[in-house]
Design a protein around this motif. Structure first.
Motif, PDB file in Angstrom:
ATOM      1  N   THR A 152     -22.084 -53.987 -44.090  1.00  0.00           N
ATOM      2  CA  THR A 152     -22.194 -52.879 -43.147  1.00  0.00           C
ATOM      3  C   THR A 152     -21.813 -51.548 -43.799  1.00  0.00           C
ATOM      4  OG1 THR A 152     -20.016 -53.331 -42.142  1.00  0.00           O
ATOM      5  CG2 THR A 152     -21.911 -54.419 -41.186  1.00  0.00           C
ATOM      6  N   CYS A 153     -20.909 -50.788 -43.189  1.00  0.00           N
ATOM      7  CA  CYS A 153     -20.681 -49.418 -43.654  1.00  0.00           C
ATOM      8  C   CYS A 153     -19.817 -49.308 -44.901  1.00  0.00           C
ATOM      9  CB  CYS A 153     -20.063 -48.580 -42.535  1.00  0.00           C
ATOM     10  SG  CYS A 153     -21.089 -48.539 -41.055  1.00  0.00           S
ATOM     11  N   SER A 154     -19.225 -50.407 -45.355  1.00  0.00           N
ATOM     12  CA  SER A 154     -18.461 -50.376 -46.607  1.00  0.00           C
ATOM     13  C   SER A 154     -19.282 -50.930 -47.775  1.00  0.00           C
ATOM     14  CB  SER A 154     -17.152 -51.164 -46.462  1.00  0.00           C
ATOM     15  OG  SER A 154     -17.397 -52.501 -46.089  1.00  0.00           O
ATOM     16  N   THR A 155     -20.584 -51.078 -47.564  1.00  0.00           N
ATOM     17  CA  THR A 155     -21.467 -51.694 -48.560  1.00  0.00           C
ATOM     18  C   THR A 155     -21.391 -51.025 -49.923  1.00  0.00           C
ATOM     19  OG1 THR A 155     -23.031 -52.564 -46.929  1.00  0.00           O
ATOM     20  CG2 THR A 155     -23.885 -52.152 -49.135  1.00  0.00           C
ATOM     21  N   ALA A 156     -21.498 -49.704 -49.982  1.00  0.00           N
ATOM     22  CA  ALA A 156     -21.538 -49.015 -51.274  1.00  0.00           C
ATOM     23  C   ALA A 156     -20.227 -49.171 -52.040  1.00  0.00           C
ATOM     24  CB  ALA A 156     -21.867 -47.532 -51.079  1.00  0.00           C
ATOM     25  N   LEU A 157     -19.099 -49.126 -51.338  1.00  0.00           N
ATOM     26  CA  LEU A 157     -17.825 -49.298 -52.035  1.00  0.00           C
ATOM     27  C   LEU A 157     -17.594 -50.749 -52.430  1.00  0.00           C
ATOM     28  CD1 LEU A 157     -15.214 -46.836 -50.513  1.00  0.00           C
ATOM     29  CD2 LEU A 157     -16.937 -46.511 -52.282  1.00  0.00           C
ATOM     30  N   HIS A 158     -18.155 -51.693 -51.672  1.00  0.00           N
ATOM     31  CA  HIS A 158     -18.117 -53.083 -52.126  1.00  0.00           C
ATOM     32  C   HIS A 158     -18.976 -53.260 -53.379  1.00  0.00           C
ATOM     33  CE1 HIS A 158     -16.226 -54.604 -48.342  1.00  0.00           C
ATOM     34  NE2 HIS A 158     -15.794 -55.523 -49.177  1.00  0.00           N
ATOM     35  N   SER A 320      -3.770 -34.358 -48.008  1.00  0.00           N
ATOM     36  CA  SER A 320      -4.782 -33.567 -47.299  1.00  0.00           C
ATOM     37  C   SER A 320      -5.952 -34.480 -46.953  1.00  0.00           C
ATOM     38  CB  SER A 320      -5.256 -32.404 -48.181  1.00  0.00           C
ATOM     39  OG  SER A 320      -4.182 -31.546 -48.495  1.00  0.00           O
ATOM     40  N   LEU A 321      -6.385 -34.457 -45.712  1.00  0.00           N
ATOM     41  CA  LEU A 321      -7.456 -35.342 -45.247  1.00  0.00           C
ATOM     42  C   LEU A 321      -8.753 -34.561 -45.081  1.00  0.00           C
ATOM     43  CD1 LEU A 321      -5.585 -37.367 -42.457  1.00  0.00           C
ATOM     44  CD2 LEU A 321      -5.659 -37.793 -44.928  1.00  0.00           C
ATOM     45  N   THR A 322      -9.844 -35.211 -45.457  1.00  0.00           N
ATOM     46  CA  THR A 322     -11.148 -34.576 -45.268  1.00  0.00           C
ATOM     47  C   THR A 322     -12.218 -35.643 -45.093  1.00  0.00           C
ATOM     48  OG1 THR A 322     -12.657 -32.884 -46.104  1.00  0.00           O
ATOM     49  CG2 THR A 322     -11.787 -34.435 -47.729  1.00  0.00           C
ATOM     50  N   THR A 323     -13.400 -35.210 -44.675  1.00  0.00           N
ATOM     51  CA  THR A 323     -14.551 -36.081 -44.492  1.00  0.00           C
ATOM     52  C   THR A 323     -15.804 -35.241 -44.631  1.00  0.00           C
ATOM     53  OG1 THR A 323     -15.695 -37.586 -42.950  1.00  0.00           O
ATOM     54  CG2 THR A 323     -14.538 -35.720 -41.994  1.00  0.00           C
ATOM     55  N   ASN A 324     -16.937 -35.881 -44.888  1.00  0.00           N
ATOM     56  CA  ASN A 324     -18.215 -35.158 -44.930  1.00  0.00           C
ATOM     57  C   ASN A 324     -19.116 -35.510 -43.748  1.00  0.00           C
ATOM     58  OD1 ASN A 324     -19.137 -37.712 -45.640  1.00  0.00           O
ATOM     59  ND2 ASN A 324     -19.403 -37.201 -47.801  1.00  0.00           N
ATOM     60  N   LYS A 325     -18.659 -36.373 -42.858  1.00  0.00           N
ATOM     61  CA  LYS A 325     -19.528 -36.830 -41.774  1.00  0.00           C
ATOM     62  C   LYS A 325     -19.767 -35.765 -40.714  1.00  0.00           C
ATOM     63  CE  LYS A 325     -18.862 -41.773 -42.492  1.00  0.00           C
ATOM     64  NZ  LYS A 325     -17.898 -41.737 -43.591  1.00  0.00           N
ATOM     65  N   TRP A 326     -18.883 -34.775 -40.621  1.00  0.00           N
ATOM     66  CA  TRP A 326     -19.132 -33.661 -39.702  1.00  0.00           C
ATOM     67  C   TRP A 326     -20.348 -32.851 -40.159  1.00  0.00           C
ATOM     68  CZ3 TRP A 326     -19.415 -28.638 -41.345  1.00  0.00           C
ATOM     69  CH2 TRP A 326     -18.920 -28.369 -42.631  1.00  0.00           C
ATOM     70  N   LYS A 327     -20.678 -32.979 -41.449  1.00  0.00           N
ATOM     71  CA  LYS A 327     -21.755 -32.192 -42.044  1.00  0.00           C
ATOM     72  C   LYS A 327     -23.050 -32.985 -42.219  1.00  0.00           C
ATOM     73  CE  LYS A 327     -21.021 -29.105 -45.384  1.00  0.00           C
ATOM     74  NZ  LYS A 327     -21.819 -27.876 -45.145  1.00  0.00           N
ATOM     75  N   ILE A 328     -22.953 -34.227 -42.704  1.00  0.00           N
ATOM     76  CA  ILE A 328     -24.154 -35.003 -43.036  1.00  0.00           C
ATOM     77  C   ILE A 328     -24.283 -36.288 -42.228  1.00  0.00           C
ATOM     78  CG2 ILE A 328     -24.343 -34.085 -45.365  1.00  0.00           C
ATOM     79  CD1 ILE A 328     -23.105 -36.689 -46.410  1.00  0.00           C
ATOM     80  N   GLY A 329     -23.379 -36.494 -41.264  1.00  0.00           N
ATOM     81  CA  GLY A 329     -23.475 -37.690 -40.444  1.00  0.00           C
ATOM     82  C   GLY A 329     -23.057 -38.942 -41.187  1.00  0.00           C
ATOM     83  N   HIS A 330     -23.321 -40.069 -40.560  1.00  0.00           N
ATOM     84  CA  HIS A 330     -22.917 -41.370 -41.091  1.00  0.00           C
ATOM     85  C   HIS A 330     -24.140 -42.076 -41.657  1.00  0.00           C
ATOM     86  CE1 HIS A 330     -20.830 -44.910 -41.893  1.00  0.00           C
ATOM     87  NE2 HIS A 330     -20.506 -45.329 -40.682  1.00  0.00           N
ATOM     88  N   SER A 331     -24.189 -42.199 -42.973  1.00  0.00           N
ATOM     89  CA  SER A 331     -25.308 -42.868 -43.638  1.00  0.00           C
ATOM     90  C   SER A 331     -25.021 -44.342 -43.876  1.00  0.00           C
ATOM     91  CB  SER A 331     -25.637 -42.167 -44.963  1.00  0.00           C
ATOM     92  OG  SER A 331     -24.484 -42.094 -45.781  1.00  0.00           O
ATOM     93  N   LEU A 332     -24.165 -44.920 -43.057  1.00  0.00           N
ATOM     94  CA  LEU A 332     -23.904 -46.365 -43.032  1.00  0.00           C
ATOM     95  C   LEU A 332     -23.611 -46.902 -44.437  1.00  0.00           C
ATOM     96  CD1 LEU A 332     -26.628 -47.352 -40.379  1.00  0.00           C
ATOM     97  CD2 LEU A 332     -24.246 -46.705 -40.003  1.00  0.00           C
ATOM     98  N   GLY A 333     -24.481 -47.772 -44.970  1.00  0.00           N
ATOM     99  CA  GLY A 333     -24.207 -48.417 -46.251  1.00  0.00           C
ATOM    100  C   GLY A 333     -24.138 -47.494 -47.444  1.00  0.00           C
ATOM    101  N   ALA A 334     -24.671 -46.283 -47.330  1.00  0.00           N
ATOM    102  CA  ALA A 334     -24.614 -45.327 -48.446  1.00  0.00           C
ATOM    103  C   ALA A 334     -23.406 -44.407 -48.356  1.00  0.00           C
ATOM    104  CB  ALA A 334     -25.890 -44.480 -48.471  1.00  0.00           C
ATOM    105  N   SER A 335     -22.720 -44.397 -47.222  1.00  0.00           N
ATOM    106  CA  SER A 335     -21.696 -43.377 -46.967  1.00  0.00           C
ATOM    107  C   SER A 335     -20.534 -43.435 -47.945  1.00  0.00           C
ATOM    108  CB  SER A 335     -21.183 -43.499 -45.530  1.00  0.00           C
ATOM    109  OG  SER A 335     -20.545 -44.752 -45.317  1.00  0.00           O
ATOM    110  N   ALA A 373     -13.550 -46.645 -46.947  1.00  0.00           N
ATOM    111  CA  ALA A 373     -14.752 -47.053 -46.202  1.00  0.00           C
ATOM    112  C   ALA A 373     -14.431 -48.334 -45.454  1.00  0.00           C
ATOM    113  CB  ALA A 373     -15.943 -47.274 -47.132  1.00  0.00           C
ATOM    114  N   VAL A 374     -15.054 -48.497 -44.309  1.00  0.00           N
ATOM    115  CA  VAL A 374     -14.909 -49.731 -43.539  1.00  0.00           C
ATOM    116  C   VAL A 374     -16.157 -49.892 -42.684  1.00  0.00           C
ATOM    117  CG1 VAL A 374     -13.812 -48.728 -41.479  1.00  0.00           C
ATOM    118  CG2 VAL A 374     -13.279 -51.098 -42.142  1.00  0.00           C
ATOM    119  N   GLY A 375     -16.454 -51.121 -42.298  1.00  0.00           N
ATOM    120  CA  GLY A 375     -17.635 -51.353 -41.477  1.00  0.00           C
ATOM    121  C   GLY A 375     -17.370 -52.359 -40.378  1.00  0.00           C
TER     122      GLY A 375
END
Length: 387
Positions: A152-158, A320-335, A373-375
């Motif tokens: 699922t959404c942790s695919t790329a890091l796996h 310091s915490l940050t994310t890019n999903k506010w900008k490019i959304g959630h690309s699931l397995g590529a995120s 990442a987690v899914g």
């Protein structure tokens, strides 16, 4: 980790662009990439990148029958190995995954089946998840191992975990890892809406905070779920040891799962994240971590659970915490790999990329960044990077 793994090249294609300069420049502005498609907000490629993918599709008669998820991966993989200076004679391994796989093609073939009561000849071989790594290997003409998977959404890091494991085992000294996702299809979006996690914001409405930034990822004060799907692919070239051309080093990896309470949710304090982050840190003092690139897709419970886990592990000093999903959304397995790319760029430029609607203390110097990442299934991965 006793011996670091170098990231010697990174490449991606996403709503931010496909070159390091364009991607970094887009990170420097406070605009998001969301537009409406059939009345629903999504993050899609700009027209010039769509044209690039269409050109790739037309370049080979075999590629005309491939899903965008495969074409995105081929495009990004070509760029990555070119930057790293790899050739097919290097016999490097490939591990590229996807959460959903060939969604558009599968939906097309299923629609044909319902209409004609007969399946297309290529409906099976062109919609399997193994399609991605196999076609990338074919395109690059490599002879190394090929692995595809979906976690699922942790695919790329796996995939990154697998690459690290193969390299450290001595079975391979180079690995191309990544994720690719083309989820902007009616059924995929409908699945997320059925879970009631998709953003209902309208970015064309009056300029409230919700309309300006319809995905409120990482915001602990949001009052409704705000996830938005995005498309993209990202690849990393991994090599054993410290290299002069390394963009960054992987110095820690962590992974964990936890007992499921619900098919789509984490526990309140994200035990899996607590375990994966602690494993990735190893002997490094949590107080030394400068930045965490969070998974936080924009859901109330998912975002808060990860924040709770971070507050537990980093109880003395929160990075310091940050994310890019506010900008490019959630690309699931590529995120996860797009998160890695963002982290590497922050290390290179020594600049913290903040979330515009959140207050954060930007570190003066960035040495260590943790990427999460987690899914579905509570399968967390944490990767620790350094300069």
């Amino acid at each position: 980790m006793q011996h670091p793994i170098s990231i010697t090249a990174l490449s991606s294609i996403s709503p931010l662009g496909n070159t390091p300069d364009s991607i970094w420049n887009n990170y420097l502005n406070d605009s998001h990439c969301f537009t409406k498609k059939d009345g629903v907000l999504v993050a899609t490629f700009p027209k010039k990148l769509k044209a690039v993918i269409d050109t790739l599709r037309q370049s080979n008669v075999k590629y005309k029958s491939l899903d965008n998820s495969v074409l995105f991966a081929i495009f990004a993989s070509r760029q990555a190995i070119k930057t790293a200076g790899w050739s097919s004679t290097d016999n490097f391994g490939i591990n590229i995954g996807s959460s959903r796989g060939a969604t558009a093609l599968f939906e097309h073939y299923h629609e044909e089946f319902l209409k004609n009561d007969k399946a297309n000849t290529l409906s099976s071989p062109t919609t399997t998840l193994g399609n991605i790594s196999s076609w990338v290997a074919h395109d690059l003409q490599t002879k190394g191992p090929e692995i595809s998977h979906s976690i699922t959404c942790s695919t790329a890091l796996h995939a990154m975990l697998n690459g690290v494991a193969w390299i450290k085992s001595g079975m391979c000294n180079k690995f191309l890892v990544g994720g690719s996702e083309a989820p902007l299809t009616p059924f995929t979006i409908a699945q997320m809406q059925a879970l009631k996690i998709y953003s209902r914001a309208n970015c064309q409405s009056e300029r409230s905070e919700k309309s300006i930034y319809p995905n409120q990822a990482l915001n602990p004060n949001k009052t409704e779920n705000a996830m938005i799907l995005g498309e993209g692919a990202a690849m990393a070239c991994l090599e054993l040891g410290a290299h002069n051309n390394a963009l960054a080093k992987i110095i820690g990896v962590g992974y964990a799962t936890e007992i499921l309470k619900h098919n789509a949710s984490l526990s309140t304090n994200a035990i899996c994240f607590q375990r994966s982050m602690t494993m990735a840190l190893g002997d490094i003092n949590p107080d030394d971590i400068d930045v965490i690139v969070t998974h936080t897709p924009g859901t109330i419970k998912g975002d808060q659970a990860e924040i709770n886990a971070i507050n537990t592990v980093f109880c003395n000093k929160t990075p310091s915490l940050t994310t890019n999903k506010w900008k490019i959304g959630h690309s699931l397995g590529a995120s996860g790999l797009l998160n890695i790319e963002m982290a590497v760029m922050m290390l290179q430029h020594q600049k913290f990329i903040s979330v515009p609607y959140l207050k954060a203390n930007a570190p003066q110097h960035i040495k260590y960044i943790l990427v999460n990442a987690v899914g579905f299934g509570s399968n967390a991965v944490s990767i620790l990077l350094s300069k």
